[in-house]
Scaffold this motif. Structure first.
Motif, PDB file in Angstrom:
ATOM      1  N   ASN A 117       4.609  -7.396  -4.455  1.00 13.20           N
ATOM      2  CA  ASN A 117       3.361  -7.658  -3.742  1.00 13.20           C
ATOM      3  C   ASN A 117       2.819  -6.357  -3.158  1.00 13.20           C
ATOM      4  N   ASN A 118       1.516  -6.321  -2.946  1.00  6.68           N
ATOM      5  CA  ASN A 118       0.852  -5.130  -2.423  1.00  6.68           C
ATOM      6  C   ASN A 118       0.181  -5.483  -1.106  1.00  6.68           C
ATOM      7  N   PHE A 119       0.486  -4.728  -0.047  1.00  4.77           N
ATOM      8  CA  PHE A 119      -0.039  -5.025   1.283  1.00  4.77           C
ATOM      9  C   PHE A 119      -0.965  -3.893   1.740  1.00  4.77           C
ATOM     10  N   LEU A 120      -2.151  -4.272   2.205  1.00  4.81           N
ATOM     11  CA  LEU A 120      -3.138  -3.315   2.702  1.00  4.81           C
ATOM     12  C   LEU A 120      -3.535  -3.710   4.117  1.00  4.81           C
ATOM     13  N   VAL A 124      -5.983   0.336   3.750  1.00  6.01           N
ATOM     14  CA  VAL A 124      -5.011   1.432   3.674  1.00  6.01           C
ATOM     15  C   VAL A 124      -3.651   0.868   3.250  1.00  6.01           C
ATOM     16  N   ASP A 125      -2.941   1.606   2.395  1.00  7.57           N
ATOM     17  CA  ASP A 125      -1.619   1.193   1.923  1.00  7.57           C
ATOM     18  C   ASP A 125      -0.703   0.898   3.108  1.00  7.57           C
ATOM     19  N   ASN A 126      -0.149  -0.309   3.137  1.00 11.02           N
ATOM     20  CA  ASN A 126       0.713  -0.724   4.243  1.00 11.02           C
ATOM     21  C   ASN A 126       2.064  -1.216   3.729  1.00 11.02           C
ATOM     22  N   ASN A 127       2.485  -0.707   2.580  1.00  7.98           N
ATOM     23  CA  ASN A 127       3.750  -1.130   1.984  1.00  7.98           C
ATOM     24  C   ASN A 127       4.921  -0.335   2.563  1.00  7.98           C
ATOM     25  N   SER A 128       5.958  -1.054   2.933  1.00  6.89           N
ATOM     26  CA  SER A 128       7.181  -0.415   3.387  1.00  6.89           C
ATOM     27  C   SER A 128       8.040  -0.134   2.161  1.00  6.89           C
ATOM     28  N   LYS A 129       8.082   1.113   1.734  1.00  5.17           N
ATOM     29  CA  LYS A 129       8.808   1.448   0.508  1.00  5.17           C
ATOM     30  C   LYS A 129      10.306   1.209   0.663  1.00  5.17           C
ATOM     31  N   VAL A 130      10.792   1.384   1.889  1.00  3.50           N
ATOM     32  CA  VAL A 130      12.179   1.050   2.213  1.00  3.50           C
ATOM     33  C   VAL A 130      12.130  -0.093   3.213  1.00  3.50           C
ATOM     34  N   LEU A 131      12.816  -1.189   2.920  1.00  6.82           N
ATOM     35  CA  LEU A 131      12.749  -2.388   3.746  1.00  6.82           C
ATOM     36  C   LEU A 131      13.081  -2.081   5.199  1.00  6.82           C
ATOM     37  N   ASP A 132      12.220  -2.582   6.116  1.00  3.57           N
ATOM     38  CA  ASP A 132      12.455  -2.468   7.548  1.00  3.57           C
ATOM     39  C   ASP A 132      13.645  -3.367   7.909  1.00  3.57           C
ATOM     40  N   GLN A 133      14.813  -2.750   8.088  1.00  2.39           N
ATOM     41  CA  GLN A 133      16.031  -3.529   8.301  1.00  2.39           C
ATOM     42  C   GLN A 133      16.003  -4.298   9.616  1.00  2.39           C
ATOM     43  N   GLN A 134      15.364  -3.734  10.637  1.00  6.69           N
ATOM     44  CA  GLN A 134      15.359  -4.389  11.943  1.00  6.69           C
ATOM     45  C   GLN A 134      14.524  -5.663  11.918  1.00  6.69           C
ATOM     46  N   ASN A 135      13.358  -5.614  11.249  1.00  8.76           N
ATOM     47  CA  ASN A 135      12.457  -6.754  11.253  1.00  8.76           C
ATOM     48  C   ASN A 135      12.391  -7.469   9.909  1.00  8.76           C
ATOM     49  N   SER A 136      13.144  -7.004   8.919  1.00  9.27           N
ATOM     50  CA  SER A 136      13.134  -7.584   7.572  1.00  9.27           C
ATOM     51  C   SER A 136      11.710  -7.691   7.036  1.00  9.27           C
ATOM     52  N   LYS A 152      -6.935 -11.699   3.247  1.00 10.66           N
ATOM     53  CA  LYS A 152      -7.138 -12.370   1.970  1.00 10.66           C
ATOM     54  C   LYS A 152      -5.926 -12.156   1.087  1.00 10.66           C
ATOM     55  N   VAL A 153      -5.481 -13.236   0.451  1.00 14.13           N
ATOM     56  CA  VAL A 153      -4.379 -13.179  -0.492  1.00 14.13           C
ATOM     57  C   VAL A 153      -4.956 -13.368  -1.893  1.00 14.13           C
ATOM     58  N   GLU A 154      -4.988 -12.303  -2.675  1.00 15.88           N
ATOM     59  CA  GLU A 154      -5.483 -12.384  -4.054  1.00 15.88           C
ATOM     60  C   GLU A 154      -4.285 -12.491  -4.989  1.00 15.88           C
ATOM     61  N   THR A 155      -4.290 -13.512  -5.817  1.00 26.55           N
ATOM     62  CA  THR A 155      -3.124 -13.806  -6.644  1.00 26.55           C
ATOM     63  C   THR A 155      -3.355 -13.623  -8.133  1.00 26.55           C
ATOM     64  N   ASN A 156      -4.614 -13.402  -8.551  1.00 27.28           N
ATOM     65  CA  ASN A 156      -4.878 -13.288  -9.988  1.00 27.28           C
ATOM     66  C   ASN A 156      -6.200 -12.567 -10.223  1.00 27.28           C
ATOM     67  N   ASN A 157      -6.240 -11.784 -11.295  1.00 34.78           N
ATOM     68  CA  ASN A 157      -7.462 -11.100 -11.738  1.00 34.78           C
ATOM     69  C   ASN A 157      -8.083 -10.190 -10.682  1.00 34.78           C
ATOM     70  N   TYR A 158      -7.252  -9.630  -9.806  1.00 35.80           N
ATOM     71  CA  TYR A 158      -7.812  -8.717  -8.810  1.00 35.80           C
ATOM     72  C   TYR A 158      -8.132  -7.375  -9.456  1.00 35.80           C
ATOM     73  N   SER A 159      -8.937  -6.602  -8.759  1.00 35.86           N
ATOM     74  CA  SER A 159      -9.459  -5.355  -9.307  1.00 35.86           C
ATOM     75  C   SER A 159      -8.347  -4.336  -9.563  1.00 35.86           C
ATOM     76  N   ALA A 160      -8.572  -3.491 -10.579  1.00 36.76           N
ATOM     77  CA  ALA A 160      -7.606  -2.439 -10.906  1.00 36.76           C
ATOM     78  C   ALA A 160      -7.519  -1.377  -9.817  1.00 36.76           C
ATOM     79  N   GLU A 161      -8.473  -1.368  -8.891  1.00 33.48           N
ATOM     80  CA  GLU A 161      -8.448  -0.381  -7.807  1.00 33.48           C
ATOM     81  C   GLU A 161      -7.207  -0.519  -6.934  1.00 33.48           C
ATOM     82  N   TYR A 162      -6.622  -1.734  -6.897  1.00 33.76           N
ATOM     83  CA  TYR A 162      -5.451  -1.933  -6.050  1.00 33.76           C
ATOM     84  C   TYR A 162      -4.203  -1.341  -6.683  1.00 33.76           C
ATOM     85  N   GLY A 163      -4.031  -1.520  -7.994  1.00 37.20           N
ATOM     86  CA  GLY A 163      -2.869  -0.952  -8.657  1.00 37.20           C
ATOM     87  C   GLY A 163      -1.565  -1.448  -8.060  1.00 37.20           C
ATOM     88  N   TYR A 164      -0.489  -0.792  -8.383  1.00 37.78           N
ATOM     89  CA  TYR A 164       0.838  -0.948  -7.757  1.00 37.78           C
ATOM     90  C   TYR A 164       1.492  -2.295  -8.007  1.00 37.78           C
TER      91      TYR A 164
END
Length: 245
Positions: A117-120, A124-136, A152-164
């Motif tokens: 999943n991709n979180f913004l 702005v990119d808000n992905n934790s590349k290493v899992l936050d062990q304290q808060n999971s 907004k939760v987009e689950t299909n056919n979202y724009s290529a601008e998001y990538g990842y």
């Protein structure tokens, strides 16, 4: 680019009637197209439209759901993590009990692993590349529920601008300040005094001890009236979330 909220439009053209349309709701990650038909007439004539229908997103083929500010504020959340509300979206389900970030708001979208999943946050990119062990938590910054306007939760056919991502794209928008100073303070309490006894437990067995206090506050206001605004939020663990508009 406009922030999510309610807007009005006034369209004018020499030799045509003016049209004033209010109550236009724009949601996070929405591409809106608004068409107007101007009739030939005097510039003194104005058509005012107040009861506007919800906008159809005919500019993209993306499938998703907006969780608005009322749902974020009113629905009960154990731990007050706004990502738990993503499960209200079609095609989204909870993770297995063995997954490390199941308690931090992680979820499965359309059968794809939660790690994809991709979180913004405000785009702005808000992905934790290493899992936050304290808060999971799968996100690097987890804003207070009181600071989230909608997401907004987009689950299909979202724009290529998001990538990842091969799963869902979650784009959250923070609240902003205004010309008036506004804010709130809060405390959410859970303990064994208010909890019910386990139905199957012995009458002589004491209730398990539970003590949880979550407190904090929000504050927003102007920096320069009508031009620049600031909004900030603080939760019980000293985390600060701020937005500048």
């Amino acid at each position: 680019m406009l922030s999510p909220g309610r807007y009005g439009l006034l369209v004018r053209k020499a030799g045509f009637e003016s049209i004033n349309r209010s109550g236009i709701e724009l949601a996070v990650s929405q591409t809106a197209r608004i068409d107007f038909n101007l009739k030939v007439g005097s510039t003194q004539e104005t058509v005012e439209v107040k009861a506007a229908l919800p906008l159809l997103d005919n500019a993209t083929a993306s499938l998703g759901q907006v969780i608005d500010t009322r749902a974020v504020s009113d629905l009960p959340l154990n731990g007050r993590n706004f990502l738990q509300l993503a499960k209200l979206s079609t095609g989204v389900s909870k993770q297995s009990t063995t997954n490390r970030n199941k308690d931090g708001g992680g979820f499965i979208a359309n059968g794809v692993r939660a790690q994809l999943n991709n979180f913004l946050l405000d785009g702005v990119d808000n992905n934790s590349k290493v899992l936050d062990q304290q808060n999971s938590s799968p996100v690097a910054v987890q804003p207070s529920v009181d600071a989230v306007q909608e997401f907004k939760v987009e689950t299909n056919n979202y724009s290529a601008e998001y990538g990842y991502s091969a799963g869902a794209v979650v784009n959250a928008s923070l609240k902003g300040g205004g010309n008036q100073l506004h804010g709130d303070v809060f405390e959410f309490l859970r303990n064994n005094v208010f909890d019910a006894r386990n139905y199957f437990a012995s009458p002589t067995q004491p209730k398990p001890v539970l003590q949880r206090n979550q407190y904090g506050g929000t504050l927003g206001g102007p920096i320069v009236k009508n031009k620049a605004f600031l909004f900030g939020a603080l939760n019980r663990r000293g985390r600060t979330t701020a937005s500048l508009t």
